[in-house]
Design a protein around this motif. Structure first.
Motif, PDB file in Angstrom:
ATOM      1  N   GLY A   7       0.844  -1.210   0.000  1.00 56.75           N
ATOM      2  CA  GLY A   7       0.000   0.000   0.000  1.00 56.75           C
ATOM      3  C   GLY A   7       0.870   1.247   0.000  1.00 56.75           C
ATOM      4  N   LYS A   8       1.892   1.239   0.846  1.00 57.46           N
ATOM      5  CA  LYS A   8       2.780   2.403   0.985  1.00 57.46           C
ATOM      6  C   LYS A   8       3.525   2.681  -0.325  1.00 57.46           C
ATOM      7  N   LEU A   9       3.919   1.601  -0.999  1.00 60.20           N
ATOM      8  CA  LEU A   9       4.711   1.756  -2.225  1.00 60.20           C
ATOM      9  C   LEU A   9       3.868   2.218  -3.410  1.00 60.20           C
ATOM     10  N   PHE A  10       2.629   1.724  -3.505  1.00 61.93           N
ATOM     11  CA  PHE A  10       1.901   1.940  -4.758  1.00 61.93           C
ATOM     12  C   PHE A  10       0.714   2.898  -4.678  1.00 61.93           C
ATOM     13  N   ILE A  11       0.121   3.060  -3.483  1.00 58.71           N
ATOM     14  CA  ILE A  11      -1.186   3.755  -3.459  1.00 58.71           C
ATOM     15  C   ILE A  11      -1.062   5.234  -3.084  1.00 58.71           C
ATOM     16  N   ASN A  12      -1.484   6.089  -4.019  1.00 59.36           N
ATOM     17  CA  ASN A  12      -1.691   7.502  -3.684  1.00 59.36           C
ATOM     18  C   ASN A  12      -3.151   7.658  -3.285  1.00 59.36           C
ATOM     19  N   ALA A  13      -3.449   8.649  -2.455  1.00 58.34           N
ATOM     20  CA  ALA A  13      -4.852   8.852  -2.053  1.00 58.34           C
ATOM     21  C   ALA A  13      -5.711   8.996  -3.305  1.00 58.34           C
ATOM     22  N   GLY A  14      -6.797   8.251  -3.335  1.00 55.96           N
ATOM     23  CA  GLY A  14      -7.719   8.323  -4.486  1.00 55.96           C
ATOM     24  C   GLY A  14      -7.440   7.278  -5.559  1.00 55.96           C
ATOM     25  N   ASP A  15      -6.291   6.596  -5.496  1.00 52.76           N
ATOM     26  CA  ASP A  15      -6.016   5.522  -6.470  1.00 52.76           C
ATOM     27  C   ASP A  15      -7.005   4.393  -6.275  1.00 52.76           C
ATOM     28  N   ARG A  16      -7.392   3.787  -7.401  1.00 49.40           N
ATOM     29  CA  ARG A  16      -8.313   2.650  -7.285  1.00 49.40           C
ATOM     30  C   ARG A  16      -7.568   1.332  -7.318  1.00 49.40           C
ATOM     31  N   VAL A  17      -7.982   0.428  -6.448  1.00 48.29           N
ATOM     32  CA  VAL A  17      -7.411  -0.920  -6.411  1.00 48.29           C
ATOM     33  C   VAL A  17      -8.538  -1.871  -6.784  1.00 48.29           C
TER      34      VAL A  17
ATOM     35  N   GLN B  83      -8.024  -3.056   5.140  1.00 40.16           N
ATOM     36  CA  GLN B  83      -7.551  -2.204   6.255  1.00 40.16           C
ATOM     37  C   GLN B  83      -6.189  -1.604   5.928  1.00 40.16           C
ATOM     38  N   ALA B  84      -5.317  -2.437   5.323  1.00 40.55           N
ATOM     39  CA  ALA B  84      -3.971  -1.945   5.002  1.00 40.55           C
ATOM     40  C   ALA B  84      -4.038  -0.866   3.920  1.00 40.55           C
ATOM     41  N   PHE B  85      -4.842  -1.092   2.895  1.00 45.69           N
ATOM     42  CA  PHE B  85      -4.874  -0.157   1.758  1.00 45.69           C
ATOM     43  C   PHE B  85      -5.664   1.123   2.090  1.00 45.69           C
ATOM     44  N   ASN B  86      -6.679   0.993   2.957  1.00 45.88           N
ATOM     45  CA  ASN B  86      -7.517   2.159   3.292  1.00 45.88           C
ATOM     46  C   ASN B  86      -6.687   3.320   3.826  1.00 45.88           C
ATOM     47  N   VAL B  87      -5.679   2.992   4.631  1.00 44.42           N
ATOM     48  CA  VAL B  87      -4.862   4.032   5.269  1.00 44.42           C
ATOM     49  C   VAL B  87      -4.182   4.916   4.231  1.00 44.42           C
TER      50      VAL B  87
END
Ligand SMILES: Cc1ncc(COP(=O)(O)O)c(C=O)c1O
Length: 414
Positions: free
Chosen positions: A112-122, A134-138
């Motif tokens: 999550g920390k490496l790939f997800i910017n706020a608003g990115d869709r998974v 839970q991990a990605f929501n943060v």
């Protein structure tokens, strides 16, 4: 003057809610309760003697290194052992492609920390693993959800969601948590082919792959990926990052898992992990290596399969015996869970309260849906690994009382 901590919480924490599962685990610890709620392995299969010998040997032979700080990547012999172990399933990883993490849960957080910017869709399955959400929501993830059926993720519904450009997709091909379903062979090929066509990487989470109780092992997505860890100018490529763990084959308390990824991804993850915990417990890694070596892990996995197969069968038989015919459930070929579907209109909260009154617990399906709809409210996740077969039978009998009561009240309100 006391500090108003609340007003200082970071923006990313504003939507964090307490985990239903964690809360539940508290209630279900009453001794009279039969709990199908947690995803706990059976404590009676933990190889305690082998751990005891391993701790002694590690302290005698390598005490100074095992109690020291270690490399962030992990203990080299353990990484080599993992690379050899997964080669059997066709995963072509070198030691440099393996990063040891403090549980797969940490792997999900680092991803999550490496790939997800706020608003990115998974892109996730509906339902999917609550801990990943839970991990990605943060990190501010939003979700594109694709439904699954008895053969896993519906690849026939995948093209439009992939075209919408999610950052990556997160999938659990084997004995899914919570569904207990397995992604069919044909769908695996289709998934990898579509991912490649639309340039969307895959996170393949596989904690249960070795815990198969019937049928043949199916090829992991990372192996079907054409680019899988191909050597190219010294760099490795690949469209799939693969996660697995010792939690379900040795013991979850040692918090040991691993990520297999191209080397450039591993290097980034290593930097992030340094910030998180410097490295996973050196002592635990030495001990796990000592426990697993000389074929012990394979031998032990055979025992676990035997014990869990018996428990799964006990649950399937009890469901058949006690549950009304309007209710259906999956027939997992492995793993720890099965997924029960109640008729439309079921109020899972009322069912849950009725179940607790009968001293039996489960996790209501709602928790496993990323988009917070009410899709899950007629589902329950039942864990069969943790209780003994006679308790499973009794627990399902108790649950059937609550289920029948709920069905009667469905009829009344309709
Ligand atoms: C699908 C899935 N991924 C990851 C995890 C976390 O495993 P670990 O104990 O290695 O952190 C679990 C645990 O139940 C799981 O079911």
């Amino acid at each position: 003057m006391s500090t108003a901590w609340k007003s200082r919480y970071a923006q990313r924490t504003k939507d964090i809610k307490s985990s239903t599962i964690r809360e539940l685990l508290k209630i279900t610890q009453k001794p009279e309760m039969i709990s199908f709620a947690g995803g706990l392995p059976a404590p009676d299969v933990f190889p305690i003697d082998r751990f005891q010998e391993a701790c002694k040997r590690v302290l005698e032979l390598n005490g100074h290194q095992a109690l020291q700080y270690g490399a962030t990547e992990g203990y080299e012999p353990l990484r080599e052992m993992i690379a050899r172990h997964i080669a059997r399933y066709g995963i072509k990883a070198h030691t440099e492609n393996v990063l040891i993490t403090s549980g797969s849960q940490q792997a999900l957080d680092l991803i999550g920390k490496l790939f997800i910017n706020a608003g990115d869709r998974v892109l996730v399955e509906a339902p999917t693993y609550l801990g990943a959400l839970q991990a990605f929501n943060v990190y501010g993830a939003e979700y594109v959800c694709v439904p699954s059926d008895n053969d896993g993720l519906r690849t026939d519904l995948l093209e439009a969601p992939l075209r919408s450009g999610p950052k990556f997709m997160y999938v659990l091909p084997n004995f899914q948590n919570p569904g207990g379903t397995t992604l069919a062979e044909g769908r695996r090929h289709e998934l990898v082919m579509l991912a490649e066509r639309y340039g969307i990487p895959i996170i393949e989470d596989d904690p249960y792959g070795q815990l198969r109780y019937e049928g043949e092992h199916l090829t992991p997505l990372i192996v079907l990926d054409r680019e899988n860890l191909r050597r190219d100018n010294g760099f490795t490529l690949g469209n799939v990052i693969y996660l697995s763990t010792f939690s379900k084959t040795l013991a979850p308390g040692i918090r040991l898992a691993w990520i297999v990824a191209p080397e450039d991804v591993i290097s980034k993850l290593v930097l992030l992990k340094q910030g998180a915990d410097l490295h996973t417990s050196t002592f635990n890694q030495y001990v796990a290596y000592e426990v697993a070596r000389d074929g012990f892990l394979d031998q032990h996995v055979k025992l676990i399969r035997q014990v869990y197969r018996e428990r799964r069968d006990a649950m399937l038989h009890a469901l058949q015996e006690y549950f009304p015919h309007e209710v259906t459930w999956t027939h997992p070929k492995g793993g720890l869970f099965l997924w029960v579907t109640m008729p439309e209109g079921t109020d899972s909260e009322a069912l849950f309260r009725a179940a607790l009154a009968e001293n039996v617990a489960f996790v209501a399906g709602d928790s496993f849906y990323a988009n917070n709809g009410h899709e899950g409210s007629r589902h329950m996740r039942l864990n069969f690994s943790h209780s003994q077969p006679d308790q499973i039978r009794e627990g399902i009998r108790r649950l059937s009382v609550a289920v029948k009561m709920q069905l009667r009240s469905n009829h009344v309100t309709q």
